[in-house]
Motif scaffolding. Structure first.
Motif, PDB file in Angstrom:
ATOM      1  N   LEU A  20       0.843  -1.204   0.000  1.00 33.21           N
ATOM      2  CA  LEU A  20       0.000   0.000   0.000  1.00 33.21           C
ATOM      3  C   LEU A  20       0.874   1.248   0.000  1.00 33.21           C
ATOM      4  O   LEU A  20       1.945   1.258   0.621  1.00 33.21           O
ATOM      5  CB  LEU A  20      -0.862   0.042   1.272  1.00 33.21           C
ATOM      6  N   GLU A  21       0.408   2.285  -0.687  1.00 28.55           N
ATOM      7  CA  GLU A  21       1.004   3.603  -0.537  1.00 28.55           C
ATOM      8  C   GLU A  21       0.113   4.332   0.451  1.00 28.55           C
ATOM      9  O   GLU A  21      -1.106   4.378   0.270  1.00 28.55           O
ATOM     10  CB  GLU A  21       1.023   4.335  -1.869  1.00 28.55           C
ATOM     11  N   ILE A  22       0.717   4.872   1.484  1.00 31.98           N
ATOM     12  CA  ILE A  22      -0.070   5.544   2.526  1.00 31.98           C
ATOM     13  C   ILE A  22       0.128   7.045   2.332  1.00 31.98           C
ATOM     14  O   ILE A  22       1.256   7.538   2.396  1.00 31.98           O
ATOM     15  CB  ILE A  22       0.374   5.079   3.919  1.00 31.98           C
TER      16      ILE A  22
ATOM     17  N   VAL B 181      -0.889  10.945   3.399  1.00 35.42           N
ATOM     18  CA  VAL B 181      -1.487  11.825   4.419  1.00 35.42           C
ATOM     19  C   VAL B 181      -1.600  13.211   3.802  1.00 35.42           C
ATOM     20  O   VAL B 181      -0.636  13.709   3.201  1.00 35.42           O
ATOM     21  CB  VAL B 181      -0.623  11.893   5.700  1.00 35.42           C
ATOM     22  N   ARG B 182      -2.775  13.810   3.935  1.00 38.31           N
ATOM     23  CA  ARG B 182      -3.016  15.142   3.354  1.00 38.31           C
ATOM     24  C   ARG B 182      -3.434  16.124   4.440  1.00 38.31           C
ATOM     25  O   ARG B 182      -4.315  15.819   5.245  1.00 38.31           O
ATOM     26  CB  ARG B 182      -4.139  15.080   2.310  1.00 38.31           C
ATOM     27  N   ASN B 183      -2.792  17.296   4.422  1.00 32.28           N
ATOM     28  CA  ASN B 183      -3.176  18.389   5.321  1.00 32.28           C
ATOM     29  C   ASN B 183      -3.935  19.472   4.560  1.00 32.28           C
ATOM     30  O   ASN B 183      -4.755  20.183   5.122  1.00 32.28           O
ATOM     31  CB  ASN B 183      -1.924  18.995   5.959  1.00 32.28           C
TER      32      ASN B 183
ATOM     33  N   GLY C  87      -3.419  18.018  -5.798  1.00 33.71           N
ATOM     34  CA  GLY C  87      -3.214  16.826  -6.625  1.00 33.71           C
ATOM     35  C   GLY C  87      -4.466  16.022  -6.883  1.00 33.71           C
ATOM     36  O   GLY C  87      -5.523  16.563  -7.201  1.00 33.71           O
ATOM     37  N   SER C  88      -4.332  14.701  -6.704  1.00 36.15           N
ATOM     38  CA  SER C  88      -5.433  13.804  -7.109  1.00 36.15           C
ATOM     39  C   SER C  88      -6.672  14.010  -6.236  1.00 36.15           C
ATOM     40  O   SER C  88      -7.790  13.782  -6.703  1.00 36.15           O
ATOM     41  CB  SER C  88      -4.977  12.345  -7.064  1.00 36.15           C
ATOM     42  N   MET C  89      -6.477  14.456  -4.973  1.00 35.33           N
ATOM     43  CA  MET C  89      -7.681  14.664  -4.143  1.00 35.33           C
ATOM     44  C   MET C  89      -8.492  15.850  -4.663  1.00 35.33           C
ATOM     45  O   MET C  89      -9.730  15.784  -4.730  1.00 35.33           O
ATOM     46  CB  MET C  89      -7.320  14.908  -2.688  1.00 35.33           C
TER      47      MET C  89
ATOM     48  N   VAL D 131       2.062  19.955   2.522  1.00 33.28           N
ATOM     49  CA  VAL D 131       0.711  19.819   1.959  1.00 33.28           C
ATOM     50  C   VAL D 131       0.237  18.373   2.075  1.00 33.28           C
ATOM     51  O   VAL D 131      -0.853  18.087   2.579  1.00 33.28           O
ATOM     52  CB  VAL D 131       0.716  20.293   0.485  1.00 33.28           C
ATOM     53  N   ASP D 132       1.078  17.456   1.601  1.00 34.08           N
ATOM     54  CA  ASP D 132       0.763  16.027   1.692  1.00 34.08           C
ATOM     55  C   ASP D 132       2.045  15.231   1.500  1.00 34.08           C
ATOM     56  O   ASP D 132       3.086  15.790   1.154  1.00 34.08           O
ATOM     57  CB  ASP D 132      -0.317  15.611   0.668  1.00 34.08           C
ATOM     58  N   PHE D 133       1.966  13.948   1.729  1.00 33.46           N
ATOM     59  CA  PHE D 133       3.128  13.076   1.487  1.00 33.46           C
ATOM     60  C   PHE D 133       2.660  11.633   1.402  1.00 33.46           C
ATOM     61  O   PHE D 133       1.532  11.311   1.787  1.00 33.46           O
ATOM     62  CB  PHE D 133       4.202  13.226   2.584  1.00 33.46           C
TER      63      PHE D 133
ATOM     64  N   CYS E 178       6.615  14.082  -1.346  1.00 31.17           N
ATOM     65  CA  CYS E 178       5.876  15.059  -0.530  1.00 31.17           C
ATOM     66  C   CYS E 178       5.435  16.211  -1.425  1.00 31.17           C
ATOM     67  O   CYS E 178       6.052  16.461  -2.453  1.00 31.17           O
ATOM     68  CB  CYS E 178       6.776  15.697   0.531  1.00 31.17           C
ATOM     69  N   ARG E 179       4.415  16.947  -0.985  1.00 31.36           N
ATOM     70  CA  ARG E 179       4.162  18.270  -1.581  1.00 31.36           C
ATOM     71  C   ARG E 179       4.584  19.308  -0.567  1.00 31.36           C
ATOM     72  O   ARG E 179       4.123  19.271   0.587  1.00 31.36           O
ATOM     73  CB  ARG E 179       2.692  18.468  -1.958  1.00 31.36           C
ATOM     74  N   LEU E 180       5.466  20.200  -1.000  1.00 29.85           N
ATOM     75  CA  LEU E 180       6.055  21.200  -0.121  1.00 29.85           C
ATOM     76  C   LEU E 180       5.874  22.556  -0.765  1.00 29.85           C
ATOM     77  O   LEU E 180       6.344  22.776  -1.886  1.00 29.85           O
ATOM     78  CB  LEU E 180       7.558  20.899   0.062  1.00 29.85           C
TER      79      LEU E 180
ATOM     80  N   PHE F 124       8.446  19.174 -11.563  1.00 31.23           N
ATOM     81  CA  PHE F 124       8.662  18.318 -12.741  1.00 31.23           C
ATOM     82  C   PHE F 124       7.333  17.946 -13.405  1.00 31.23           C
ATOM     83  O   PHE F 124       7.170  18.105 -14.616  1.00 31.23           O
ATOM     84  CB  PHE F 124       9.415  17.054 -12.312  1.00 31.23           C
ATOM     85  N   ARG F 125       6.366  17.520 -12.582  1.00 30.66           N
ATOM     86  CA  ARG F 125       5.076  17.086 -13.151  1.00 30.66           C
ATOM     87  C   ARG F 125       4.432  18.206 -13.962  1.00 30.66           C
ATOM     88  O   ARG F 125       3.827  17.973 -14.993  1.00 30.66           O
ATOM     89  CB  ARG F 125       4.098  16.685 -12.036  1.00 30.66           C
ATOM     90  N   ARG F 126       4.552  19.440 -13.447  1.00 36.09           N
ATOM     91  CA  ARG F 126       3.821  20.569 -14.051  1.00 36.09           C
ATOM     92  C   ARG F 126       4.723  21.527 -14.816  1.00 36.09           C
ATOM     93  O   ARG F 126       4.288  22.640 -15.141  1.00 36.09           O
ATOM     94  CB  ARG F 126       3.077  21.327 -12.934  1.00 36.09           C
TER      95      ARG F 126
HETATM   96  O1  C5P Z   1      -1.008  12.445  -6.753  1.00 35.32           O
HETATM   97  P1  C5P Z   1      -1.533  12.596  -5.368  1.00 35.32           P
HETATM   98  O2  C5P Z   1      -2.169  13.923  -5.111  1.00 35.32           O
HETATM   99  O3  C5P Z   1      -2.431  11.461  -4.959  1.00 35.32           O
HETATM  100  O4  C5P Z   1      -0.249  12.497  -4.420  1.00 35.32           O
HETATM  101  C1  C5P Z   1      -0.344  12.692  -3.024  1.00 35.32           C
HETATM  102  C2  C5P Z   1       1.065  12.688  -2.438  1.00 35.32           C
HETATM  103  O5  C5P Z   1       1.640  11.405  -2.535  1.00 35.32           O
HETATM  104  C3  C5P Z   1       2.029  13.644  -3.165  1.00 35.32           C
HETATM  105  O6  C5P Z   1       2.910  14.208  -2.211  1.00 35.32           O
HETATM  106  C4  C5P Z   1       2.790  12.730  -4.099  1.00 35.32           C
HETATM  107  O7  C5P Z   1       4.091  13.212  -4.354  1.00 35.32           O
HETATM  108  C5  C5P Z   1       2.835  11.439  -3.303  1.00 35.32           C
HETATM  109  N1  C5P Z   1       2.845  10.248  -4.157  1.00 35.32           N
HETATM  110  C6  C5P Z   1       4.000   9.493  -4.278  1.00 35.32           C
HETATM  111  N2  C5P Z   1       4.015   8.385  -5.081  1.00 35.32           N
HETATM  112  C7  C5P Z   1       2.926   7.997  -5.732  1.00 35.32           C
HETATM  113  C8  C5P Z   1       1.730   8.738  -5.624  1.00 35.32           C
HETATM  114  C9  C5P Z   1       1.724   9.860  -4.825  1.00 35.32           C
HETATM  115  O8  C5P Z   1       5.019   9.819  -3.672  1.00 35.32           O
HETATM  116  N3  C5P Z   1       2.977   6.904  -6.488  1.00 35.32           N
END
Ligand code: C5P
Length: 243
Positions: free
Chosen positions: A89-91, A93-95, A99-101, A174-176, A202-204, A218-220
């Motif tokens: 699982l990828e866990i 956490v969002r504050n 992104g995807s949320m 923001v999240d990780f 992480c999102r920083l 990089f993504r954007r």
């Molecule tokens: O893309 P999403 O908004 O779901 O990502 C949430 C957080 O999880 C982001 O910080 C992203 O960098 C991280 N993430 C990751 N690896 C993935 C999917 C998301 O590190 N495969």
């Protein structure tokens, strides 16, 4: 140095057999991928930065009693870690919504969430790591109820620690994403934080300007990823400032 046996090669890291039983050498590559590897590039120096940053975060977590796989950094690109059985699982956490949320729920990026929200994605590249519920996890046996209790506890402790460390240097967490693994100690087993913690996962955001200091650069296509990660490393004192 003797050639090591490769165990696994992922998108950003390679795992080699470690020098002692129960250890693994984790090598950080410069490769950057996004959108399930549909976007790819090689970002010179990224592996070095992530190796140092992950060492910094994992060491800090160990200091406050959060168990991790990290043993020691070996060189610029490699660290010695404890081998463990990765929970699939990828866990996340969002504050703050991002992104995807934000996309999934139509919540504007930057909206503060009422409390930290923990989400789970199944680690499966072919399926694009789909979001799963605790019902799926229990029904399909990916983790037990005890594991899930431990995972939430670990994830929230990592969130508290990382949020505080970042806040101190003017960065909003923001999240990780973390991954956890199972280790066996005599008759006991426990879960530890594994993989890496770095601006790749992480999102920083800069608190003052909102500038992105993470893989979204990089993504954007928002500029230089190396500059963003170097900024994080310098603010944290992990790398010296050049001026
Ligand atoms: O893309 P999403 O908004 O779901 O990502 C949430 C957080 O999880 C982001 O910080 C992203 O960098 C991280 N993430 C990751 N690896 C993935 C999917 C998301 O590190 N495969």
């Amino acid at each position: 140095m003797a050639r090591r046996k490769k165990i696994y090669e992922g998108k950003a890291k390679i795992l080699y057999e470690g020098p002692e039983p129960g250890t693994i050498v984790q090598y950080f590559k410069d490769d950057a991928t996004a959108f399930n590897a549909q976007k790819k590039d090689v970002i010179e120096g990224k592996g070095v930065l992530n190796n140092r940053l992950s060492e910094f975060f994992m060491t800090g977590l160990a200091n406050i009693g959060v168990p991790t796989h990290f043993i020691r950094r070996l060189n610029m690109r490699e660290q010695l870690v404890r081998s463990c059985e990765i929970i699939p699982l990828e866990i996340i956490v969002r504050n703050t919504a991002a992104g995807s949320m934000s996309k999934r729920l139509g919540i504007e990026e930057g909206t503060q969430l009422p409390r930290p929200i923990v989400e789970y994605c199944l680690k499966n590249d072919e399926l694009g790591d789909p979001l799963v519920s605790e019902e799926h996890i229990a029904a399909f046996g990916w983790a037990s109820q005890q594991d899930m209790d431990d995972i939430v506890h670990l994830a929230l402790r990592v969130n508290d620690f990382l949020s505080g460390v970042m806040l101190a240097v003017g960065i909003k967490l923001v999240d990780f994403k973390i991954e956890v693994g199972r280790v066996y100690e005599g008759d006991f087993q426990r879960l530890i934080v594994a993989d890496e913690i770095s601006p790749d996962s992480c999102r920083l955001w800069d608190i003052e300007t909102g500038k992105h200091l993470d893989k979204d650069v990089f993504r954007r296509d928002l500029g230089s990823l190396t500059d963003a990660y170097t900024e994080v490393a310098q603010r944290l004192g992990v790398m010296p400032r050049s001026n």
